[in-house]
Design a protein around this motif. Sequence first.
Motif, mmCIF file in Angstrom:
data_model
loop_
_atom_site.group_PDB
_atom_site.id
_atom_site.type_symbol
_atom_site.label_atom_id
_atom_site.label_comp_id
_atom_site.label_asym_id
_atom_site.label_seq_id
_atom_site.Cartn_x
_atom_site.Cartn_y
_atom_site.Cartn_z
ATOM 1 N N ARG A 94 -113.221 8.268 -49.347
ATOM 2 C CA ARG A 94 -112.037 9.265 -49.721
ATOM 3 C C ARG A 94 -112.563 10.308 -50.938
ATOM 4 N NH1 ARG A 94 -107.684 5.535 -49.246
ATOM 5 N NH2 ARG A 94 -107.738 4.889 -47.345
ATOM 6 N N GLU A 95 -113.361 9.436 -51.554
ATOM 7 C CA GLU A 95 -113.794 10.046 -53.086
ATOM 8 C C GLU A 95 -114.607 11.250 -52.651
ATOM 9 O OE1 GLU A 95 -115.909 7.280 -55.455
ATOM 10 O OE2 GLU A 95 -114.133 5.916 -55.516
ATOM 11 N N PRO A 96 -114.255 12.581 -53.112
ATOM 12 C CA PRO A 96 -115.210 13.746 -52.913
ATOM 13 C C PRO A 96 -116.527 13.548 -53.185
ATOM 14 C CG PRO A 96 -113.838 14.083 -54.937
ATOM 15 C CD PRO A 96 -113.544 12.799 -54.364
ATOM 16 N N ARG A 97 -117.262 13.822 -51.981
ATOM 17 C CA ARG A 97 -118.950 13.562 -52.426
ATOM 18 C C ARG A 97 -119.396 14.988 -53.287
ATOM 19 N NH1 ARG A 97 -123.047 12.800 -47.252
ATOM 20 N NH2 ARG A 97 -124.726 11.575 -48.779
ATOM 21 N N LYS A 116 -132.347 20.289 -57.386
ATOM 22 C CA LYS A 116 -130.790 20.699 -57.805
ATOM 23 C C LYS A 116 -129.796 20.077 -56.836
ATOM 24 C CE LYS A 116 -131.664 25.296 -59.379
ATOM 25 N NZ LYS A 116 -131.409 26.878 -59.373
ATOM 26 N N VAL A 117 -130.156 19.932 -55.488
ATOM 27 C CA VAL A 117 -129.456 19.182 -54.513
ATOM 28 C C VAL A 117 -129.331 17.790 -55.001
ATOM 29 C CG1 VAL A 117 -129.413 18.346 -52.071
ATOM 30 C CG2 VAL A 117 -130.196 20.723 -52.554
ATOM 31 N N ARG A 118 -130.481 17.159 -55.508
ATOM 32 C CA ARG A 118 -130.320 15.670 -55.998
ATOM 33 C C ARG A 118 -129.289 15.678 -57.041
ATOM 34 N NH1 ARG A 118 -132.329 13.457 -60.021
ATOM 35 N NH2 ARG A 118 -133.931 14.876 -60.418
ATOM 36 N N GLU A 119 -129.490 16.524 -57.951
ATOM 37 C CA GLU A 119 -128.488 16.447 -59.299
ATOM 38 C C GLU A 119 -127.105 16.588 -58.887
ATOM 39 O OE1 GLU A 119 -130.498 18.994 -61.802
ATOM 40 O OE2 GLU A 119 -131.896 17.580 -62.663
ATOM 41 N N ALA A 120 -126.833 17.743 -57.781
ATOM 42 C CA ALA A 120 -125.593 17.843 -57.529
ATOM 43 C C ALA A 120 -125.036 16.713 -56.564
ATOM 44 C CB ALA A 120 -125.672 19.062 -56.433
ATOM 45 N N ARG A 121 -125.789 15.896 -56.136
ATOM 46 C CA ARG A 121 -125.197 14.542 -55.328
ATOM 47 C C ARG A 121 -124.932 13.595 -56.568
ATOM 48 N NH1 ARG A 121 -123.667 15.347 -49.988
ATOM 49 N NH2 ARG A 121 -125.190 16.341 -48.976
ATOM 50 N N GLY A 122 -125.397 13.730 -57.514
ATOM 51 C CA GLY A 122 -125.316 12.577 -58.600
ATOM 52 C C GLY A 122 -126.320 11.647 -58.442
ATOM 53 N N VAL A 123 -127.434 11.662 -57.905
ATOM 54 C CA VAL A 123 -128.343 10.915 -57.511
ATOM 55 C C VAL A 123 -129.405 10.797 -58.633
ATOM 56 C CG1 VAL A 123 -129.571 9.435 -55.878
ATOM 57 C CG2 VAL A 123 -127.567 10.691 -55.325
ATOM 58 N N GLN A 126 -134.652 7.541 -59.942
ATOM 59 C CA GLN A 126 -135.084 6.033 -59.435
ATOM 60 C C GLN A 126 -134.005 5.463 -58.428
ATOM 61 O OE1 GLN A 126 -137.385 4.280 -61.099
ATOM 62 N NE2 GLN A 126 -137.097 3.088 -59.316
ATOM 63 N N GLN A 127 -132.980 6.117 -58.126
ATOM 64 C CA GLN A 127 -132.003 5.806 -56.955
ATOM 65 C C GLN A 127 -132.689 6.052 -55.770
ATOM 66 O OE1 GLN A 127 -128.422 7.373 -58.404
ATOM 67 N NE2 GLN A 127 -127.667 5.293 -58.865
ATOM 68 N N VAL A 128 -133.440 7.306 -55.691
ATOM 69 C CA VAL A 128 -133.752 7.886 -54.479
ATOM 70 C C VAL A 128 -135.087 6.972 -54.083
ATOM 71 C CG1 VAL A 128 -134.958 10.048 -53.333
ATOM 72 C CG2 VAL A 128 -133.057 10.099 -54.819
ATOM 73 N N ALA A 129 -135.838 6.639 -55.400
ATOM 74 C CA ALA A 129 -137.420 6.131 -55.155
ATOM 75 C C ALA A 129 -136.736 4.542 -54.376
ATOM 76 C CB ALA A 129 -137.910 5.749 -56.293
ATOM 77 N N LEU A 167 -130.641 12.872 -49.294
ATOM 78 C CA LEU A 167 -130.031 13.890 -50.005
ATOM 79 C C LEU A 167 -128.995 14.640 -48.948
ATOM 80 C CD1 LEU A 167 -132.749 15.752 -52.113
ATOM 81 C CD2 LEU A 167 -131.065 13.861 -52.602
ATOM 82 N N GLY A 168 -128.993 14.231 -47.586
ATOM 83 C CA GLY A 168 -128.160 14.692 -46.641
ATOM 84 C C GLY A 168 -128.489 16.485 -46.118
ATOM 85 N N LEU A 169 -129.955 16.536 -46.167
ATOM 86 C CA LEU A 169 -130.270 17.817 -45.713
ATOM 87 C C LEU A 169 -131.185 17.573 -44.335
ATOM 88 C CD1 LEU A 169 -131.868 18.837 -48.931
ATOM 89 C CD2 LEU A 169 -129.644 19.680 -48.065
ATOM 90 N N ASP A 170 -131.197 18.568 -43.642
ATOM 91 C CA ASP A 170 -131.866 18.555 -42.521
ATOM 92 C C ASP A 170 -133.431 18.442 -42.588
ATOM 93 O OD1 ASP A 170 -132.748 19.011 -39.745
ATOM 94 O OD2 ASP A 170 -132.849 21.037 -39.687
ATOM 95 N N PRO A 171 -133.803 17.195 -42.083
ATOM 96 C CA PRO A 171 -135.359 16.658 -42.575
ATOM 97 C C PRO A 171 -136.407 17.597 -41.897
ATOM 98 C CG PRO A 171 -133.919 15.041 -41.512
ATOM 99 C CD PRO A 171 -133.094 16.037 -41.314
#
Length: 189
Positions: A94-97, A116-123, A126-129, A167-171
């Motif tokens: 329920r927490e807003p993404r 920008k997308v990664r930073e907007a997601r708050g990731v 290193q977490q992505v890696a 990142l929740g984008l279209d691969p």
Amino acid sequence: MTGAPASETSAAPPPPAPASASPVPTASQAPEAESTALVPVRASPATEAQPEPGRAGARPGRPLGDAPQIAQDSAIATAEAALAQASQAASRAREPRPRIPDIPPDAEFNGELLRKVREARGVTLQQVADRTRITRMHLENVEADRYSLLPPSVYLRGILMSLARELGLDPLRVSKSYLALSSEKAGRK
């Protein structure tokens, strides 16, 4: 056989041991309060369900007749734990993404837009890696548009698709756009 007693014709039982050397007391020798010895006696159907004290699996203070109650208590505890986990997961859902920036349909995905997308997601990088098993160096090179330091396109496509999924984008859209951009930039040099 004619002079032998009837007990010798069948299998003879071993001679009785002295009373002080008996390893297991019989029911007549054992005191009533102490029943820790295991005596091979066939139990009646009414007492078969009760485990003997000292036998493996027996719990002191909880007769076997309480098994349905024990099972119910265990099931309730398991259900309560599962419910607590589900409610925690639901509260996290329920927490807003974090919102990703508005991306026009004809946008070219370059390293800056992916950052920008990664930073907007708050990731963090290193977490992505860690989540995608892509080395941090490759991710940094993708975000910095260092095309000469990127791996061959077949590997780069996999990196871009994994990054886009994370990142929740279209691969497909991300990989096609970035690969076209990288081949264009690398072709000019």
